[in-house]
Write a protein that holds these residues in place. Sequence first.
Motif, PDB file in Angstrom:
ATOM      1  N   THR A  84       0.834  -1.205   0.000  1.00 28.82           N
ATOM      2  CA  THR A  84       0.000   0.000   0.000  1.00 28.82           C
ATOM      3  C   THR A  84       0.872   1.260   0.000  1.00 28.82           C
ATOM      4  O   THR A  84       0.562   2.244  -0.682  1.00 28.82           O
ATOM      5  CB  THR A  84      -0.924   0.013   1.233  1.00 28.82           C
ATOM      6  OG1 THR A  84      -1.738  -1.162   1.212  1.00 28.82           O
ATOM      7  CG2 THR A  84      -1.809   1.246   1.235  1.00 28.82           C
ATOM      8  N   GLU A  85       1.976   1.204   0.761  1.00 28.71           N
ATOM      9  CA  GLU A  85       2.906   2.344   0.785  1.00 28.71           C
ATOM     10  C   GLU A  85       3.461   2.626  -0.606  1.00 28.71           C
ATOM     11  O   GLU A  85       3.653   3.784  -0.995  1.00 28.71           O
ATOM     12  CB  GLU A  85       4.051   2.079   1.767  1.00 28.71           C
ATOM     13  CG  GLU A  85       3.672   2.237   3.224  1.00 28.71           C
ATOM     14  CD  GLU A  85       4.899   2.317   4.109  1.00 28.71           C
ATOM     15  OE1 GLU A  85       5.953   2.794   3.639  1.00 28.71           O
ATOM     16  OE2 GLU A  85       4.818   1.897   5.280  1.00 28.71           O
ATOM     17  N   ILE A  86       3.710   1.547  -1.344  1.00 27.94           N
ATOM     18  CA  ILE A  86       4.219   1.734  -2.710  1.00 27.94           C
ATOM     19  C   ILE A  86       3.148   2.390  -3.577  1.00 27.94           C
ATOM     20  O   ILE A  86       3.413   3.369  -4.296  1.00 27.94           O
ATOM     21  CB  ILE A  86       4.650   0.378  -3.313  1.00 27.94           C
ATOM     22  CG1 ILE A  86       5.799  -0.235  -2.505  1.00 27.94           C
ATOM     23  CG2 ILE A  86       5.065   0.550  -4.781  1.00 27.94           C
ATOM     24  CD1 ILE A  86       6.157  -1.648  -2.914  1.00 27.94           C
ATOM     25  N   LYS A  87       1.929   1.846  -3.523  1.00 24.94           N
ATOM     26  CA  LYS A  87       0.849   2.371  -4.345  1.00 24.94           C
ATOM     27  C   LYS A  87       0.558   3.842  -4.037  1.00 24.94           C
ATOM     28  O   LYS A  87       0.320   4.650  -4.947  1.00 24.94           O
ATOM     29  CB  LYS A  87      -0.428   1.553  -4.114  1.00 24.94           C
ATOM     30  CG  LYS A  87      -0.360   0.109  -4.579  1.00 24.94           C
ATOM     31  CD  LYS A  87      -1.661  -0.607  -4.202  1.00 24.94           C
ATOM     32  CE  LYS A  87      -1.616  -2.071  -4.553  1.00 24.94           C
ATOM     33  NZ  LYS A  87      -2.851  -2.782  -4.121  1.00 24.94           N
ATOM     34  N   GLU A  88       0.573   4.165  -2.733  1.00 20.98           N
ATOM     35  CA  GLU A  88       0.219   5.527  -2.322  1.00 20.98           C
ATOM     36  C   GLU A  88       1.423   6.464  -2.271  1.00 20.98           C
ATOM     37  O   GLU A  88       1.279   7.637  -1.904  1.00 20.98           O
ATOM     38  CB  GLU A  88      -0.466   5.469  -0.953  1.00 20.98           C
ATOM     39  CG  GLU A  88      -1.779   4.691  -0.987  1.00 20.98           C
ATOM     40  CD  GLU A  88      -2.437   4.612   0.382  1.00 20.98           C
ATOM     41  OE1 GLU A  88      -1.825   5.094   1.360  1.00 20.98           O
ATOM     42  OE2 GLU A  88      -3.561   4.081   0.467  1.00 20.98           O
ATOM     43  N   VAL A 106       4.201  -3.650  -8.853  1.00 23.64           N
ATOM     44  CA  VAL A 106       2.826  -3.560  -8.342  1.00 23.64           C
ATOM     45  C   VAL A 106       1.842  -3.534  -9.495  1.00 23.64           C
ATOM     46  O   VAL A 106       0.804  -4.215  -9.470  1.00 23.64           O
ATOM     47  CB  VAL A 106       2.669  -2.317  -7.447  1.00 23.64           C
ATOM     48  CG1 VAL A 106       1.194  -2.072  -7.134  1.00 23.64           C
ATOM     49  CG2 VAL A 106       3.463  -2.485  -6.155  1.00 23.64           C
ATOM     50  N   ARG A 107       2.140  -2.765 -10.535  1.00 22.75           N
ATOM     51  CA  ARG A 107       1.238  -2.686 -11.692  1.00 22.75           C
ATOM     52  C   ARG A 107       1.101  -4.035 -12.389  1.00 22.75           C
ATOM     53  O   ARG A 107       0.070  -4.336 -12.998  1.00 22.75           O
ATOM     54  CB  ARG A 107       1.761  -1.644 -12.690  1.00 22.75           C
ATOM     55  CG  ARG A 107       1.719  -0.205 -12.165  1.00 22.75           C
ATOM     56  CD  ARG A 107       2.024   0.777 -13.270  1.00 22.75           C
ATOM     57  NE  ARG A 107       2.197   2.128 -12.756  1.00 22.75           N
ATOM     58  CZ  ARG A 107       3.378   2.735 -12.641  1.00 22.75           C
ATOM     59  NH1 ARG A 107       4.482   2.109 -13.039  1.00 22.75           N
ATOM     60  NH2 ARG A 107       3.464   3.954 -12.148  1.00 22.75           N
ATOM     61  N   ASN A 108       2.154  -4.849 -12.321  1.00 17.90           N
ATOM     62  CA  ASN A 108       2.148  -6.155 -12.979  1.00 17.90           C
ATOM     63  C   ASN A 108       1.584  -7.261 -12.089  1.00 17.90           C
ATOM     64  O   ASN A 108       1.681  -8.447 -12.410  1.00 17.90           O
ATOM     65  CB  ASN A 108       3.559  -6.534 -13.419  1.00 17.90           C
ATOM     66  CG  ASN A 108       4.056  -5.663 -14.554  1.00 17.90           C
ATOM     67  OD1 ASN A 108       3.277  -5.047 -15.270  1.00 17.90           O
ATOM     68  ND2 ASN A 108       5.368  -5.599 -14.727  1.00 17.90           N
ATOM     69  N   GLY A 109       1.004  -6.857 -10.945  1.00 20.25           N
ATOM     70  CA  GLY A 109       0.370  -7.832 -10.073  1.00 20.25           C
ATOM     71  C   GLY A 109       1.317  -8.587  -9.153  1.00 20.25           C
ATOM     72  O   GLY A 109       0.940  -9.599  -8.556  1.00 20.25           O
ATOM     73  N   LYS A 110       2.550  -8.118  -9.032  1.00 18.70           N
ATOM     74  CA  LYS A 110       3.550  -8.799  -8.175  1.00 18.70           C
ATOM     75  C   LYS A 110       3.716  -8.034  -6.865  1.00 18.70           C
ATOM     76  O   LYS A 110       4.811  -7.614  -6.493  1.00 18.70           O
ATOM     77  CB  LYS A 110       4.878  -8.911  -8.914  1.00 18.70           C
ATOM     78  CG  LYS A 110       4.792  -9.724 -10.203  1.00 18.70           C
ATOM     79  CD  LYS A 110       6.130  -9.774 -10.926  1.00 18.70           C
ATOM     80  CE  LYS A 110       6.037 -10.595 -12.200  1.00 18.70           C
ATOM     81  NZ  LYS A 110       7.331 -10.616 -12.944  1.00 18.70           N
ATOM     82  N   GLU A 111       2.616  -7.859  -6.143  1.00 19.80           N
ATOM     83  CA  GLU A 111       2.633  -7.050  -4.931  1.00 19.80           C
ATOM     84  C   GLU A 111       3.491  -7.667  -3.825  1.00 19.80           C
ATOM     85  O   GLU A 111       4.222  -6.958  -3.127  1.00 19.80           O
ATOM     86  CB  GLU A 111       1.204  -6.834  -4.425  1.00 19.80           C
ATOM     87  CG  GLU A 111       0.370  -5.941  -5.341  1.00 19.80           C
ATOM     88  CD  GLU A 111      -0.956  -5.571  -4.700  1.00 19.80           C
ATOM     89  OE1 GLU A 111      -1.155  -5.920  -3.517  1.00 19.80           O
ATOM     90  OE2 GLU A 111      -1.783  -4.938  -5.384  1.00 19.80           O
TER      91      GLU A 111
END
Length: 305
Positions: A262-266, A286-291
């Motif tokens: 979440t920190e990465i996304k935000e 994250v964009r590629n679904g590898k959270e």
Amino acid sequence: GDWILDPFCGCGTMNVEATIKGINNIGVDMQPLFTLITYLKIKSMYWDINWLKKQIERFLSDVQINVDSEFSSSSLSKYIAMKKMGEVYLPKSLMKGVNQDSLKCIGIIKGCIEDFGSDISDKNLRRDLQNFFKLPLAYWMRSMLKKQNPEKIVRTYTEYLWDMFFSVYYFHRFKNNIYDFDLGESRIYTGDVRKLDELDDEKLKRDEQIDGIITSPPYGTAIDYIGEHKWALYVLDLTKDHLDLDRKMHIGTSRVSKSLATEIKEKSENFLSLPEIAQKVLLQMVRNGKEDKAAAFYKLSLIHI
């Protein structure tokens, strides 16, 4: 006279090679099974090989007698064996699928290990030999507990113990007949590389005491250093809570808090403290679904900064 350090020593490749080369060395790793393996690789360089062979033969004979006593109804050993049973602790989360006879067989082997060597006056040598006997339990523990019957467990254990012996045997053959190594001093510690000054070693507490660092750093998310060996960590009495060990010391695990993703996304303040190239790579993950993978590398990055 020089000293080199491997702060992520794993199973001790650098430390073994440095010792053989006559170079003093220190190895540190957070995984207690790995440091035990490293320590015994080096310690066994000093053992008399004929003595070791006799100890193994005596020990395996004791194991076979006690296992037969428990599981073979036709064996005479059931009438003469001293019952030996060591404690094998596994948390409930790891007990699913465990065969009770297999668990009992592992307990018998541990009991024989704990009882062995009462005639060895050097307490440190006895402990090291007992740990040497424990190591074959480390490599196939999950399979032993879930897939192997007692007969197969003893066979697997015996084969691996003799494999370990012959590794030591051929080292000594080479040393005695081809080249007599002047061995370097080696010190192995289980600990956190970020807190080297807390380890009880003067060379890690004073400036200019280490002449070089040679290491292969942690493999990020490629290897789960704790999870892949959790069975052995319990059976060899190296942990009472592998998850706690993982949380405190393991920087490469994929089991990290979802809040990190979440920190990465935000684009949190911590995230923006990273170099731009690192931010770019993590966002792309994250964009590629590898959270999970992104969160693990993010955790590693935060530790380094």
